[in-house]
Motif scaffolding. Structure first.
Motif, PDB file in Angstrom:
ATOM      1  N   HIS A   1       1.532   6.476  -7.247  1.00 46.93           N
ATOM      2  CA  HIS A   1       0.511   7.472  -7.596  1.00 46.93           C
ATOM      3  C   HIS A   1       0.939   8.890  -7.226  1.00 46.93           C
ATOM      4  CE1 HIS A   1      -2.344   4.646  -9.196  1.00 46.93           C
ATOM      5  NE2 HIS A   1      -2.001   3.826  -8.219  1.00 46.93           N
ATOM      6  N   ASP A   2       1.685   9.037  -6.136  1.00 44.70           N
ATOM      7  CA  ASP A   2       2.214  10.362  -5.792  1.00 44.70           C
ATOM      8  C   ASP A   2       3.210  10.824  -6.843  1.00 44.70           C
ATOM      9  OD1 ASP A   2       0.679  10.469  -3.496  1.00 44.70           O
ATOM     10  OD2 ASP A   2       2.351  10.100  -2.110  1.00 44.70           O
TER      11      ASP A   2
ATOM     12  N   LYS B   1       0.836  -1.209   0.000  1.00 42.84           N
ATOM     13  CA  LYS B   1       0.000   0.000   0.000  1.00 42.84           C
ATOM     14  C   LYS B   1       0.870   1.258   0.000  1.00 42.84           C
ATOM     15  CE  LYS B   1      -4.194  -1.911   2.052  1.00 42.84           C
ATOM     16  NZ  LYS B   1      -4.753  -2.263   0.788  1.00 42.84           N
ATOM     17  N   LEU B   2       1.960   1.251   0.782  1.00 39.54           N
ATOM     18  CA  LEU B   2       2.893   2.383   0.776  1.00 39.54           C
ATOM     19  C   LEU B   2       3.480   2.578  -0.621  1.00 39.54           C
ATOM     20  CD1 LEU B   2       4.991   1.925   4.068  1.00 39.54           C
ATOM     21  CD2 LEU B   2       3.425   3.797   3.543  1.00 39.54           C
ATOM     22  N   CYS B   3       3.846   1.478  -1.271  1.00 42.94           N
ATOM     23  CA  CYS B   3       4.449   1.566  -2.600  1.00 42.94           C
ATOM     24  C   CYS B   3       3.430   2.005  -3.650  1.00 42.94           C
ATOM     25  CB  CYS B   3       5.109   0.242  -2.972  1.00 42.94           C
ATOM     26  SG  CYS B   3       6.581  -0.105  -1.964  1.00 42.94           S
ATOM     27  N   GLU B   4       2.193   1.554  -3.529  1.00 35.48           N
ATOM     28  CA  GLU B   4       1.142   2.036  -4.437  1.00 35.48           C
ATOM     29  C   GLU B   4       0.975   3.539  -4.302  1.00 35.48           C
ATOM     30  OE1 GLU B   4      -2.205  -0.347  -3.241  1.00 35.48           O
ATOM     31  OE2 GLU B   4      -1.734  -1.936  -4.682  1.00 35.48           O
ATOM     32  N   LYS B   5       1.016   4.028  -3.075  1.00 33.87           N
ATOM     33  CA  LYS B   5       0.905   5.474  -2.833  1.00 33.87           C
ATOM     34  C   LYS B   5       2.073   6.210  -3.488  1.00 33.87           C
ATOM     35  CE  LYS B   5       0.424   8.919   0.874  1.00 33.87           C
ATOM     36  NZ  LYS B   5       0.633   9.964  -0.062  1.00 33.87           N
ATOM     37  N   THR B   6       3.271   5.665  -3.362  1.00 33.44           N
ATOM     38  CA  THR B   6       4.444   6.293  -3.987  1.00 33.44           C
ATOM     39  C   THR B   6       4.280   6.377  -5.493  1.00 33.44           C
ATOM     40  OG1 THR B   6       5.912   5.558  -2.214  1.00 33.44           O
ATOM     41  CG2 THR B   6       6.944   6.037  -4.347  1.00 33.44           C
TER      42      THR B   6
ATOM     43  N   GLN C   1       8.558   4.476   4.764  1.00 35.64           N
ATOM     44  CA  GLN C   1       8.225   5.063   3.471  1.00 35.64           C
ATOM     45  C   GLN C   1       8.662   4.095   2.379  1.00 35.64           C
ATOM     46  OE1 GLN C   1      10.499   8.858   3.850  1.00 35.64           O
ATOM     47  NE2 GLN C   1       8.566   9.734   3.140  1.00 35.64           N
TER      48      GLN C   1
ATOM     49  N   GLN D   1       1.455  12.660  -9.597  1.00 38.68           N
ATOM     50  CA  GLN D   1       0.911  13.925  -9.088  1.00 38.68           C
ATOM     51  C   GLN D   1       2.017  14.981  -8.978  1.00 38.68           C
ATOM     52  OE1 GLN D   1      -2.223  14.823  -8.241  1.00 38.68           O
ATOM     53  NE2 GLN D   1      -1.643  16.787  -7.394  1.00 38.68           N
TER      54      GLN D   1
END
Length: 159
Positions: free
Chosen positions: A36-37, A29-34, A142, A40
């Motif tokens: 997608h971030d 989940k942390l890596c998915e956020k990275t 992170q 952005q």
């Protein structure tokens, strides 16, 4: 007694597997956020947040465009320059994050990138389709990009 011992061993193994699975899920989940971030911050900034997605010694390459960068600072500086003159719109269409070792993951994300010139509205626009092939590491709770190899499968120019 043998039944009780086997039950305790089975319970221990199931608990250990569940704990490991939960840790991996939270890392994914942390890596998915990275991932997608990344799109952005690369499209809109701020550059400091973009740079913070990479390890200090990160590498970033785009072989088809002869780009090879070797630190998060170099990666951020290139993005900063691009933000001044180019408008980019990244879209991630899929990700496939897999555990490589305890705190290291691989990822392949498919992307579409729309790129246009900010200063010349009538200039031709470019569309890139490709894959981000990454090595991701977990550091200080992170997920950071350690290596990113950008493979361009198709480039089109639009009027």
């Amino acid at each position: 007694m043998k039944q009780l011992t086997l039950s305790i061993i089975a319970l221990f193994i199931l608990t250990a597997c569940k704990t490991t699975h939960t840790v991996n899920d939270s890392h994914i989940k942390l890596c998915e956020k990275t991932i997608h971030d990344y799109i952005q911050y690369r499209d809109l900034g701020p550059i400091e947040q973009y740079q913070a997605l990479f390890t200090a010694d990160a590498t970033f390459s785009v072989p088809k465009l002869n780009i090879a960068l070797n630190t998060s600072e170099a990666i951020a500086n290139r993005a900063k320059k691009a933000l001044m003159t180019k408008k980019s719109i990244h879209m991630i269409t899929s990700t496939n994050i897999k555990l490589l070792s305890q705190n290291t993951y691989s990822n392949v994300s498919h992307f579409v990138l729309h790129l246009s010139d900010k200063n010349t509205p009538n200039a031709k626009r470019k569309i890139f389709n490709g894959r981000y092939v990454d090595t991701l590491v977990i550091q200080n709770d992170q997920c950071l990009i350690k290596t990113r190899n950008v493979l361009i499968d198709r480039m089109d120019t639009l009027p």
